[in-house]
Design a protein around this motif. Structure first.
Motif, PDB file in Angstrom:
ATOM      1  N   UNK A 148       0.872  -1.269  -0.082  1.00  0.00           N
ATOM      2  CA  UNK A 148       0.316  -0.016   0.265  1.00  0.00           C
ATOM      3  C   UNK A 148       1.080   0.926   0.034  1.00  0.00           C
ATOM      4  N   UNK A 149       0.029   2.734  -0.728  1.00  0.00           N
ATOM      5  CA  UNK A 149       0.901   3.843  -1.155  1.00  0.00           C
ATOM      6  C   UNK A 149      -0.109   4.400  -0.829  1.00  0.00           C
ATOM      7  N   UNK A 150      -0.106   5.337   0.564  1.00  0.00           N
ATOM      8  CA  UNK A 150      -1.386   5.807   0.070  1.00  0.00           C
ATOM      9  C   UNK A 150      -2.367   5.112   0.454  1.00  0.00           C
ATOM     10  N   UNK A 151      -3.225   5.307   0.109  1.00  0.00           N
ATOM     11  CA  UNK A 151      -4.582   4.861  -0.296  1.00  0.00           C
ATOM     12  C   UNK A 151      -4.289   4.059  -1.648  1.00  0.00           C
ATOM     13  N   UNK A 152      -3.768   3.966  -2.353  1.00  0.00           N
ATOM     14  CA  UNK A 152      -3.573   3.079  -3.304  1.00  0.00           C
ATOM     15  C   UNK A 152      -2.512   1.523  -3.081  1.00  0.00           C
ATOM     16  N   UNK A 153      -3.160   0.713  -3.566  1.00  0.00           N
ATOM     17  CA  UNK A 153      -2.288  -0.248  -4.117  1.00  0.00           C
ATOM     18  C   UNK A 153      -1.592  -1.083  -5.095  1.00  0.00           C
ATOM     19  N   UNK A 154      -0.777  -1.575  -4.587  1.00  0.00           N
ATOM     20  CA  UNK A 154       0.960  -2.299  -5.515  1.00  0.00           C
ATOM     21  C   UNK A 154       0.870  -3.376  -5.670  1.00  0.00           C
ATOM     22  N   UNK A 155      -0.059  -4.179  -6.743  1.00  0.00           N
ATOM     23  CA  UNK A 155       0.200  -5.232  -6.564  1.00  0.00           C
ATOM     24  C   UNK A 155       1.466  -5.990  -7.942  1.00  0.00           C
ATOM     25  N   UNK A 174      -6.464   2.324  -7.320  1.00  0.00           N
ATOM     26  CA  UNK A 174      -6.537   3.404  -6.644  1.00  0.00           C
ATOM     27  C   UNK A 174      -5.388   4.300  -6.627  1.00  0.00           C
ATOM     28  N   UNK A 175      -4.733   3.982  -7.194  1.00  0.00           N
ATOM     29  CA  UNK A 175      -3.288   5.289  -8.109  1.00  0.00           C
ATOM     30  C   UNK A 175      -3.834   6.932  -8.106  1.00  0.00           C
ATOM     31  N   UNK A 176      -4.924   6.874  -8.872  1.00  0.00           N
ATOM     32  CA  UNK A 176      -5.052   7.883  -9.220  1.00  0.00           C
ATOM     33  C   UNK A 176      -5.386   9.020  -7.818  1.00  0.00           C
ATOM     34  N   UNK A 177      -5.429   8.290  -7.219  1.00  0.00           N
ATOM     35  CA  UNK A 177      -5.731   9.618  -5.735  1.00  0.00           C
ATOM     36  C   UNK A 177      -4.613   9.856  -5.032  1.00  0.00           C
ATOM     37  N   UNK A 178      -3.572   9.340  -5.616  1.00  0.00           N
ATOM     38  CA  UNK A 178      -1.758   9.689  -4.818  1.00  0.00           C
ATOM     39  C   UNK A 178      -0.969  10.849  -5.963  1.00  0.00           C
ATOM     40  N   UNK A 179      -1.382  10.331  -7.228  1.00  0.00           N
ATOM     41  CA  UNK A 179      -0.088  10.744  -8.487  1.00  0.00           C
ATOM     42  C   UNK A 179      -1.155  11.988  -9.402  1.00  0.00           C
ATOM     43  N   UNK A 180      -0.417  12.730  -9.547  1.00  0.00           N
ATOM     44  CA  UNK A 180      -0.880  13.349 -10.490  1.00  0.00           C
ATOM     45  C   UNK A 180      -0.051  13.986 -11.877  1.00  0.00           C
ATOM     46  N   UNK A 181       1.114  12.644 -12.508  1.00  0.00           N
ATOM     47  CA  UNK A 181       0.958  12.490 -13.314  1.00  0.00           C
ATOM     48  C   UNK A 181       0.907  11.199 -14.429  1.00  0.00           C
ATOM     49  N   UNK A 182       1.212  11.440 -15.653  1.00  0.00           N
ATOM     50  CA  UNK A 182       0.115   9.983 -16.704  1.00  0.00           C
ATOM     51  C   UNK A 182       1.937   9.486 -16.780  1.00  0.00           C
TER      52      UNK A 182
END
Length: 594
Positions: A148-155, A174-182
């Motif tokens: 988990x990174x904040x509210x994001x889950x990385x698998x 949920x990475x969209x809630x964490x990052x601002x880049x594409x």
């Protein structure tokens, strides 16, 4: 006027005696290499720590675990710190070590490599997957790691496939809630460990390799920085002399950059750093990758169909064609007979000599013809000794023309040998099937032999003398002495005498061969020994100088038509003479005006 009659029968006997002595020395060194008895255990010394700092990792905690996947060819350990591959062992291969027997080939191990994805969160802070602690689950040959990174889950999902491939899938939620880049940065740091005998040779072969243009184009970088800002890389890797580690991206790496740094001492050869962008779709990272940890075997590399065979540095264009189309197939065919690798090289040498025999015959015939007309050449040089050098050169060429001798035809064998030499220079240190193959006193035909160890270091030579390189140098020197007797002295003033340079060349060749693959030295020892035998056989059993002299006299009586090259040479000389006369006239006119 005394003629140089070339090689005498006494020299033939001397060469035979020398060859027997040399072979005896080689067998002597072979007998000095005592094999390790089956029950004996070699003493294992503790491995010295490298002066190269290990890649930085977090201190061990109770939550960090390692999980292993294994097939017949690979043993792979994964760590929950960063969800990375921690150790990669190639099960079928051993690394070179003078003290440790059966030392494994470890590409990743001991924290010498790390990789991960970096994102910038909405506050501008960098989030790096290498810093995350993952939880793992195993199902057969698949390992799933989740963090988990904040509210994001990385698998991260790893699957050990057949042969040398590890499937690597990245999924986020949920990475969209964490990052601002594409985009995300894929960052790979790799300290490449020494595996082979011969540090300088392996270091030369250690470099970045990558493919782009939908796998159709390939490039490499062996020095400094690499920058591929415009290309989309299909895969990026680091190759060594016989092994490679590379990662493939299904969507490709963009805006790639990298740096490499040579490490002078210790267990590591080079430091590599790579950074490439991967796209985020709807601010999520859902991408497929594959890791490959492979030996550089041509058949294996071709089987993937992804331009991996270009990793094997067999030479560009025609050089690579010689290796792929001749030397490798011939080696594979001969080695399939079950004979030792050294004798395979011996038979390869004979095969090459047989193919080149028509060219070599013409070369030696030309040498014999030049030896026959040498008295006439010397008479011309004496006659025009005080004359204009251009006239002397023209008169000399006229003697050759009337005799039907094309003195420039002797360059052809040398030109033919250049691509063959460069192809072999690429073949021997890169042929995986030769790796670890012993022959006589040599323990690895892809590396130098160091039977003669020196108590001091000689610049450009090292702390050893290669027996094969030394034997090759001596034979080349003998061949040079035998063939240099036919070389003409310079016919123009100011032109250098090439004979001393010919004698120096074999000595300088020793410095090159001493640290090169012993298979290359063995090949050229056999090749030049055969050359000597050919010279003697042609001189005493094939070419008759009396018949050659009679043929030359017949050629003189026949009207001769100039060839294109001779015409151009004559025209160039005439033009040079006209220019010289014009300059002399201008000087005389200026002197009159004064």
């Amino acid at each position: 006027m005394q003629q140089n009659n070339g090689v005498g029968k006494s020299q033939l006997i001397s060469f035979a005696v020398f060859s027997l002595i040399l072979m005896g020395v080689m067998f002597y060194f072979q007998s000095k290499q005592q094999p390790v008895e089956d029950g004996a255990k070699p003493s294992v010394q503790p491995v010295q720590k490298s002066n190269v700092p290990q890649l930085q990792r977090h201190p061990d905690t109770a939550s960090i675990q390692k999980v292993q996947l294994k097939n017949d060819l690979l043993t792979v350990d994964f760590t929950t710190l960063g969800g990375q591959i921690a150790n990669v062992k190639l099960n079928k291969f051993n690394a070179f070590d003078e003290k440790i027997k059966d030392k494994p080939v470890l590409l990743f191990s001991g924290n010498n490599a790390d990789y991960g994805f970096q994102f910038k969160d909405k506050s501008g802070k960098l989030v790096d997957t290498k810093d995350l602690i993952f939880k793992s689950t195993t199902d057969g040959n698949t390992i799933s790691m989740q963090a988990n990174a904040g509210e994001a889950t990385i698998t991260f999902i790893y699957t050990l496939l057949d042969q040398y491939t590890i499937d690597f899938k990245v999924r986020t939620q949920g990475l969209t809630s964490l990052v601002s880049d594409n985009k995300a940065d894929f960052v790979w740091n790799y300290n490449v460990r020494e595996i082979e005998k011969g540090r300088s040779q392996e270091q030369t072969h250690t470099e970045f390799v990558y493919a782009f243009n939908n796998y159709k184009s390939y490039d490499y970088d062996s020095r400094g920085d690499m920058n591929e800002e415009k290309e989309i890389l299909n895969w990026i890797g680091v190759k060594q002399q016989f092994f490679s580690a590379l990662i493939e991206s299904e969507s490709g790496f963009k805006n790639s950059s990298g740096h490499q740094e040579v490490i002078e001492k210790g267990e590591f050869l080079k430091k590599f750093h790579y950074n490439g962008h991967v796209d985020l779709v709807a601010n999520e990272l859902n991408q497929d990758f594959k890791w490959y940890f492979m030996p550089l075997d041509l058949k294996l590399l071709k089987s993937y169909g992804k331009n991996f065979d270009e990793i094997l540095p067999l030479g560009w264009s025609f050089i690579g064609f010689i290796n792929r189309g001749f030397f490798i197939p011939v080696y594979n065919m001969l080695s399939s007979w079950g004979i030792a690798a050294g004798w395979v090289i011996f038979l390869m040498t004979i095969a090459v000599k047989f193919i080149l025999s028509p060219i070599m015959y013409k070369q030696h015939k030309l040498s014999a013809m030049m030896r026959v007309i040498r008295p006439e050449i010397e008479e011309v040089q004496e006659k025009y000794k005080k004359a204009d050098p251009m006239k002397k050169q023209q008169a000399t060429m006229e003697v050759y023309r009337k005799a039907g001798v094309n003195q420039f035809a002797g360059c052809l064998p040398g030109l033919v040998q250049i691509p063959i030499f460069y192809a072999l220079f690429r073949f021997f240190p890169n042929m995986l099937d030769l790796r670890g193959k012993s022959f006589w006193f040599v323990d690895d035909l892809t590396a130098y032999d160091d039977v003669i160890k020196l108590p001091f270091n000689i610049p450009f030579l090292g702390e050893h003398l290669s027996v094969f390189a030394l034997a090759c140098t001596i034979v080349i020197l003998i061949y040079t002495i035998m063939s240099a007797g036919n070389m003409q002295q310079p016919t123009q003033e100011g032109m250098p005498n090439m004979k001393p340079l010919m004698y120096i060349f074999p000595i300088t060749f020793m410095f090159f061969l001493n640290s090169a693959a012993s298979g290359l030295s063995w090949y050229y020892f056999v090749s030049n020994a055969i050359n000597i035998v050919i010279i003697l056989v042609i001189k005493y059993f094939i070419l008759d100088e009396k018949k050659i002299h009679a043929q030359i006299q017949e050629n003189k009586a026949k009207p001769k038509k100039e060839g294109r090259f001779q015409t151009r040479m004559r025209e160039m000389m005439e033009k040079a003479q006209a220019q010289q006369r014009q300059v002399e006239q201008m000087k005389k006119q200026q002197q009159k005006k004064k």
